[in-house]
Design an enzyme around this catalytic site. Structure first.
Site, PDB file in Angstrom:
ATOM      1  N   GLY A 148      16.756   9.487 -12.380  1.00 39.55           N
ATOM      2  CA  GLY A 148      16.794  10.344 -11.204  1.00 39.55           C
ATOM      3  C   GLY A 148      15.532  11.162 -11.024  1.00 39.55           C
ATOM      4  O   GLY A 148      14.420  10.679 -11.256  1.00 39.55           O
ATOM      5  N   GLY A 186       0.855  -1.183   0.000  1.00 41.08           N
ATOM      6  CA  GLY A 186       0.000   0.000   0.000  1.00 41.08           C
ATOM      7  C   GLY A 186       0.890   1.230   0.000  1.00 41.08           C
ATOM      8  O   GLY A 186       1.890   1.289   0.723  1.00 41.08           O
ATOM      9  N   ASP A 189       7.568   4.743  -3.776  1.00 42.06           N
ATOM     10  CA  ASP A 189       7.169   4.968  -2.383  1.00 42.06           C
ATOM     11  C   ASP A 189       8.390   5.125  -1.477  1.00 42.06           C
ATOM     12  O   ASP A 189       8.384   5.942  -0.551  1.00 42.06           O
ATOM     13  CB  ASP A 189       6.309   3.811  -1.893  1.00 42.06           C
ATOM     14  CG  ASP A 189       4.976   3.731  -2.616  1.00 42.06           C
ATOM     15  OD1 ASP A 189       4.515   4.768  -3.127  1.00 42.06           O
ATOM     16  OD2 ASP A 189       4.402   2.623  -2.681  1.00 42.06           O
ATOM     17  N   ASN A 208       5.470  11.439 -10.939  1.00 42.25           N
ATOM     18  CA  ASN A 208       6.333  10.908 -11.987  1.00 42.25           C
ATOM     19  C   ASN A 208       6.079  11.709 -13.268  1.00 42.25           C
ATOM     20  O   ASN A 208       5.216  12.602 -13.297  1.00 42.25           O
ATOM     21  CB  ASN A 208       6.148   9.408 -12.175  1.00 42.25           C
ATOM     22  CG  ASN A 208       4.735   9.029 -12.594  1.00 42.25           C
ATOM     23  OD1 ASN A 208       4.042   9.777 -13.278  1.00 42.25           O
ATOM     24  ND2 ASN A 208       4.305   7.838 -12.181  1.00 42.25           N
TER      25      ASN A 208
END
Length: 296
Positions: free
Chosen positions: A210, A42, A237, A185
C-alpha cells in the site's frame, strides 16, 4: 454535477518496448524471451492517462520526435481523451523505454529520453495552461529546469504542484520550495530523506503493502487491495495519476483511490494498456461514491 478537476501533466512520453522472459538476465547473460509488445508509455503520458481515466480533465505538455513512433504516441493521448494540443514535435527520435519483465511481474527498464530531453522551455501558451489548472503533475524524465519553471509558475497562480521525483536525481532547492505534494517510493524516500521535510504532503508508495501519508493533519497508512500481479510496469504511474485526479477529495480518499488504481494496473501487461478507469477502481473499492467523475 460537480466539475471534474483540471490536471496538467508536464512530462515524458515514450514508446515502451516490452520483452517478457522467465528470468531477467544477469550481467553478460543471454536469456530467451517469451513475448514482445510495443506499448506507448513514459511516466508523464502514463500519469496523464491515469488521471483522465480517474475522472479528471487532463492536458499534456511534452514532446515527441519525428520518427515512426510519433503518430502512435499522439494517438494514444487523443484516444485516451487527454488534451494534446500542447504536445510539440522536435527533430530527432521520440523517447524509448526498453523493458524486461520476468514471470514474477518484476521489471528492469532502460529509458532513452530522445525528444523528452529537448523539452527545454515553456512558451506562453504552456504557462497559461498551467495557470488555469487545479493541479500540475510532474516527474523527472524531462529537464529539471523545465519542471522547476512549470512548478514556479503553478505556485504563483494557485495551482497545486504534485511531483513524482523519478528517476531520482539531485533537485534544486528552488524546486523543493514549489512542491505541495511529493509521491515517492520507499527507496526514493530514503534517498531524498531530509529534503522531503519541507514538502507539506508526502506519500510513500510501498507496492503490495500500500502507501503511507504524512501531512499537516497527521499520518495514515492505506493498504493495497490484493490482486494477481502480472506486470508492475506503470503501476506507480497509475497510482500517481489517480491520486492527482482524486486529490481534491482529501488525502485519505485520494490515497485509497490511488492504491486501488495501482493494484489494478499490475494485473495486465503494458503500462498504458493496464491503467484502470474510474468504474473499475470504484468497483474494487466497493464504493461508487469515491468515483471522482461521479454525480454522487
Amino acid at each position: 454535477m460537480k466539475q471534474p478537476p483540471k490536471v496538467v501533466v508536464l512530462g515524458s512520453i515514450n514508446m515502451d518496448l516490452v520483452c517478457t522472459t522467465e528470468q531477467r538476465p544477469e550481467p553478460g547473460e543471454t536469456v530467451l524471451g517469451t513475448g514482445f509488445t510495443m506499448v506507448p508509455g513514459g511516466k508523464g503520458a502514463n500519469q496523464a492517462i491515469a488521471a483522465r481515466r480517474s475522472g479528471a480533465v487532463v492536458e499534456f505538455l511534452g514532446a515527441v520526435g519525428r520518427d515512426l513512433f510519433t503518430p502512435r504516441l499522439r494517438q494514444v493521448l487523443t484516444d485516451s481523451e487527454v488534451g494534446a494540443a500542447r504536445l510539440r514535435s522536435v527533430p530527432g527520435s521520440s523517447g524509448v523505454a526498453t523493458i524486461v519483465v520476468d514471470n514474477g511481474g518484476e521489471n528492469s527498464i532502460i529509458v532513452t529520453p530522445g525528444a523528452n530531453a529537448r523539452m527545454t522551455e515553456l512558451d506562453e501558451a504552456d504557462l497559461a495552461t498551467i495557470a488555469g489548472a487545479d493541479i500540475l503533475l510532474c516527474q523527472l524524465e524531462i529537464p529539471i529546469e523545465t519542471v522547476t519553471a512549470g512548478a514556479r509558475h503553478a505556485r504563483a497562480h494557485g495551482t497545486t504542484v504534485i511531483l513524482n521525483p523519478s528517476p531520482v536525481r539531485e533537485l534544486p532547492a528552488e524546486l523543493w520550495r514549489e512542491i505541495d505534494v511529493a509521491v515517492v517510493n520507499s527507496g526514493e524516500a530514503d534517498r531524498f530523506d531530509a529534503a522531503l521535510d519541507q514538502v507539506p504532503h508526502v506519500i510513500i508508495t510501498r507496492g503490495a503493502d500500500g502507501a503511507d501519508y504524512r501531512g499537516p493533519d497527521g499520518d495514515l497508512h492505506c493498504p493495497s487491495p490484493k490482486v494477481r500481479v502480472v506486470d508492475t510496469t506503470g503501476a506507480g504511474d497509475a497510482f500517481t495519476g489517480a491520486l492527482a485526479a482524486a486529490w481534491h477529495r482529501g488525502p485519505e480518499q485520494a490515497l485509497a483511490w490511488a492504491c486501488a488504481a495501482g493494484a489494478l494496473a499490475a494485473t495486465e501487461l503494458g503500462a498504458s494498456k493496464s491503467i484502470p478507469d474510474a468504474g473499475s477502481i470504484a468497483e474494487l473499492l466497493d464504493d461508487p461514491a469515491l468515483n471522482p467523475g461521479s454525480d454522487r
